[in-house]
Design a protein around this motif. Structure first.
Motif, PDB file in Angstrom:
ATOM      1  N   ILE A   1       9.250  -0.243 -17.322  1.00 14.72           N
ATOM      2  CA  ILE A   1       8.644  -0.661 -16.061  1.00 14.72           C
ATOM      3  C   ILE A   1       9.742  -1.017 -15.060  1.00 14.72           C
ATOM      4  CG2 ILE A   1       6.983  -2.197 -14.952  1.00 14.72           C
ATOM      5  CD1 ILE A   1       5.844  -2.794 -17.712  1.00 14.72           C
ATOM      6  N   PHE A   2       9.584  -0.514 -13.838  1.00 14.16           N
ATOM      7  CA  PHE A   2      10.549  -0.777 -12.772  1.00 14.16           C
ATOM      8  C   PHE A   2       9.792  -1.227 -11.526  1.00 14.16           C
ATOM      9  CE2 PHE A   2      12.077   2.547 -15.562  1.00 14.16           C
ATOM     10  CZ  PHE A   2      13.375   2.160 -15.857  1.00 14.16           C
ATOM     11  N   ASP A   3      10.458  -2.007 -10.706  1.00  8.80           N
ATOM     12  CA  ASP A   3       9.880  -2.453  -9.443  1.00  8.80           C
ATOM     13  C   ASP A   3      10.463  -1.631  -8.297  1.00  8.80           C
ATOM     14  OD1 ASP A   3       8.330  -4.618 -10.505  1.00  8.80           O
ATOM     15  OD2 ASP A   3      10.203  -5.737 -10.746  1.00  8.80           O
ATOM     16  N   LEU A   4       9.586  -1.002  -7.516  1.00  8.30           N
ATOM     17  CA  LEU A   4      10.036  -0.424  -6.257  1.00  8.30           C
ATOM     18  C   LEU A   4      10.224  -1.576  -5.265  1.00  8.30           C
ATOM     19  CD1 LEU A   4       8.520   2.760  -4.606  1.00  8.30           C
ATOM     20  CD2 LEU A   4       9.528   0.901  -3.299  1.00  8.30           C
ATOM     21  N   THR A   5       9.164  -2.262  -4.955  1.00  6.51           N
ATOM     22  CA  THR A   5       9.213  -3.517  -4.200  1.00  6.51           C
ATOM     23  C   THR A   5       7.855  -4.191  -4.304  1.00  6.51           C
ATOM     24  OG1 THR A   5       9.593  -4.569  -2.046  1.00  6.51           O
ATOM     25  CG2 THR A   5       8.541  -2.428  -2.011  1.00  6.51           C
ATOM     26  N   HIS A   6       7.869  -5.519  -4.208  1.00  6.23           N
ATOM     27  CA  HIS A   6       6.617  -6.277  -4.107  1.00  6.23           C
ATOM     28  C   HIS A   6       6.595  -7.071  -2.802  1.00  6.23           C
ATOM     29  CE1 HIS A   6       5.496  -5.063  -8.097  1.00  6.23           C
ATOM     30  NE2 HIS A   6       6.663  -5.464  -8.547  1.00  6.23           N
ATOM     31  N   ASP A   7       7.441  -6.658  -1.861  1.00 15.61           N
ATOM     32  CA  ASP A   7       7.572  -7.354  -0.585  1.00 15.61           C
ATOM     33  C   ASP A   7       7.019  -6.549   0.586  1.00 15.61           C
ATOM     34  OD1 ASP A   7       8.749  -9.632  -1.660  1.00 15.61           O
ATOM     35  OD2 ASP A   7      10.752  -8.731  -1.619  1.00 15.61           O
ATOM     36  N   ILE A   8       6.145  -5.589   0.329  1.00 10.92           N
ATOM     37  CA  ILE A   8       5.458  -4.932   1.432  1.00 10.92           C
ATOM     38  C   ILE A   8       4.694  -6.009   2.204  1.00 10.92           C
ATOM     39  CG2 ILE A   8       3.667  -3.261   2.051  1.00 10.92           C
ATOM     40  CD1 ILE A   8       6.156  -1.934   0.909  1.00 10.92           C
ATOM     41  N   PRO A   9       4.787  -6.044   3.531  1.00 11.70           N
ATOM     42  CA  PRO A   9       3.991  -7.027   4.280  1.00 11.70           C
ATOM     43  C   PRO A   9       2.504  -6.887   3.946  1.00 11.70           C
ATOM     44  CG  PRO A   9       5.591  -5.973   5.709  1.00 11.70           C
ATOM     45  CD  PRO A   9       5.633  -5.218   4.418  1.00 11.70           C
ATOM     46  N   GLN A  10       1.824  -8.003   3.871  1.00 14.87           N
ATOM     47  CA  GLN A  10       0.430  -7.999   3.443  1.00 14.87           C
ATOM     48  C   GLN A  10      -0.406  -7.002   4.235  1.00 14.87           C
ATOM     49  OE1 GLN A  10       1.035 -11.993   4.308  1.00 14.87           O
ATOM     50  NE2 GLN A  10      -0.064 -12.760   2.505  1.00 14.87           N
ATOM     51  N   TYR A  11      -1.120  -6.149   3.512  1.00 15.20           N
ATOM     52  CA  TYR A  11      -2.076  -5.177   4.057  1.00 15.20           C
ATOM     53  C   TYR A  11      -1.406  -4.064   4.860  1.00 15.20           C
ATOM     54  CZ  TYR A  11      -4.444  -9.680   3.472  1.00 15.20           C
ATOM     55  OH  TYR A  11      -4.863 -10.896   2.995  1.00 15.20           O
ATOM     56  N   HIS A  12      -0.094  -3.945   4.802  1.00 20.32           N
ATOM     57  CA  HIS A  12       0.632  -3.005   5.670  1.00 20.32           C
ATOM     58  C   HIS A  12       0.725  -1.649   4.971  1.00 20.32           C
ATOM     59  CE1 HIS A  12       3.354  -1.504   8.668  1.00 20.32           C
ATOM     60  NE2 HIS A  12       3.569  -2.702   9.194  1.00 20.32           N
ATOM     61  N   ILE A  13      -0.339  -0.864   5.079  1.00 19.12           N
ATOM     62  CA  ILE A  13      -0.431   0.411   4.369  1.00 19.12           C
ATOM     63  C   ILE A  13       0.675   1.365   4.807  1.00 19.12           C
ATOM     64  CG2 ILE A  13      -1.903   2.418   3.966  1.00 19.12           C
ATOM     65  CD1 ILE A  13      -4.314   0.524   4.442  1.00 19.12           C
ATOM     66  N   TRP A  14       0.976   1.389   6.106  1.00 16.70           N
ATOM     67  CA  TRP A  14       2.023   2.288   6.613  1.00 16.70           C
ATOM     68  C   TRP A  14       3.353   2.042   5.899  1.00 16.70           C
ATOM     69  CZ3 TRP A  14       2.612   6.402   9.885  1.00 16.70           C
ATOM     70  CH2 TRP A  14       3.909   6.689  10.297  1.00 16.70           C
ATOM     71  N   GLU A  15       3.749   0.774   5.755  1.00 14.95           N
ATOM     72  CA  GLU A  15       5.027   0.493   5.106  1.00 14.95           C
ATOM     73  C   GLU A  15       4.986   0.875   3.633  1.00 14.95           C
ATOM     74  OE1 GLU A  15       8.386  -2.990   4.692  1.00 14.95           O
ATOM     75  OE2 GLU A  15       7.226  -2.720   6.526  1.00 14.95           O
TER      76      GLU A  15
END
Length: 285
Positions: free
Chosen positions: A34-48
């Motif tokens: 298991i690897f993390d890409l990121t868990h810091d996408i701004p909340q609900y920010h589908i584009w990012e």
């Protein structure tokens, strides 16, 4: 599959949500990677979320399974899908626009809806607010571990039916190149545009050339100045702005050892426009 499972969410890591997804995947297969890409996408920010997949997916081996959960519509009628990319990776995500950049830039060859009657964490059927754990991590771990084939995810649907977000194209008109500020290089505050290096070269751009750069938000001009096109940040003095080619072969805007975004309060999205015009090189005696 290769037992690689890559997770992306807007959950952050201050509570147990991501850890729960890890636990589900490891319960499916203790040997899964298991690897993390990121868990810091701004909340609900589908584009990012869509952009970060585009930034990452093509650098992973064939058979890698990605789970991307930026899901403001969780529990609604939006579809849960698995997409097979043209590079033979798999992306599990809500069908809400998260696949926009992958579909446009890498390509999707097949899409299946997740059949939750089969591909759902046992005893989770009454929970409708954590599909990242109960459906996506569970299905992703089973797919990455070869416990199910792609065809066993659920019924196939047309690739054309996948939801896309509006995505502008860069263009040149009257020797002015216009595009969008797509995303930030978050840690350093550089601006990443949707302008391909090849299109930028159509301005007869060479290293050391000068360009007038204008940035607007809707109808308000936020920035206008002359800057140099450099190969690296070292090509200009400390604190000066420059144009450069970023790691995705797009044009970026930066301040050498400074945050361009913070300095000029610049954000991203469809309303943030950039214009670039070549000007005579300034030579100081």
């Amino acid at each position: 599959m290769n037992n690689n499972l890559v997770l992306q969410t807007d959950f952050g890591t201050s509570d147990g949500a991501v850890s729960a997804m890890y636990g589900v995947a490891i319960s499916v297969n203790p040997a899964i990677r298991i690897f993390d890409l990121t868990h810091d996408i701004p909340q609900y920010h589908i584009w990012e979320g869509s952009y970060r997949l585009y930034q990452t997916v093509s650098y992973w081996p064939e058979g890698t399974v990605f789970v991307s959960v930026v899901d403001p519509g969780v529990g609604s009628e939006r579809r849960s899908i698995v997409a097979k990319t043209a590079l033979n990776q798999y992306i599990i995500t809500p069908d809400n626009g998260t696949l926009t950049h992958i579909k446009n830039s890498i390509g999707i060859v097949e899409v299946r809806i997740i059949d939750e009657s089969v591909n759902r964490l046992p005893h989770s059927g009454e929970s409708y607010t954590f599909h990242g754990r109960d459906v996506y991590a569970y299905t992703g771990a089973r797919l990455a571990s070869n416990l199910i084939a792609f065809e066993e995810v659920g019924p196939e649907v047309p690739v054309e039916s996948v939801i896309e977000l509006p995505k502008a194209e860069a263009r040149i008109s009257n020797h002015i190149l216009t595009g969008n500020i797509d995303i930030l290089d978050i840690r350093f505050g550089n601006l990443w545009t949707n302008i391909d290096r090849v299109l930028f070269k159509d301005l007869s751009a060479g290293y050391g050339d000068s360009f007038e750069v204008t940035i607007e938000n809707d109808t308000r001009q936020v920035y206008k100045n002359i800057m140099t096109y450099g190969r690296t940040f070292a090509d200009i003095h400390l604190g000066e702005p420059l144009l450069y080619v970023n790691s995705l072969d797009k044009i970026g805007v930066a301040i050498n050892q400074g945050s361009f975004a913070k300095a000029y309060h610049i954000e991203t999205g469809a309303s943030w426009k950039i214009s670039i015009r070549k000007v005579p090189k300034i030579i100081y005696n």
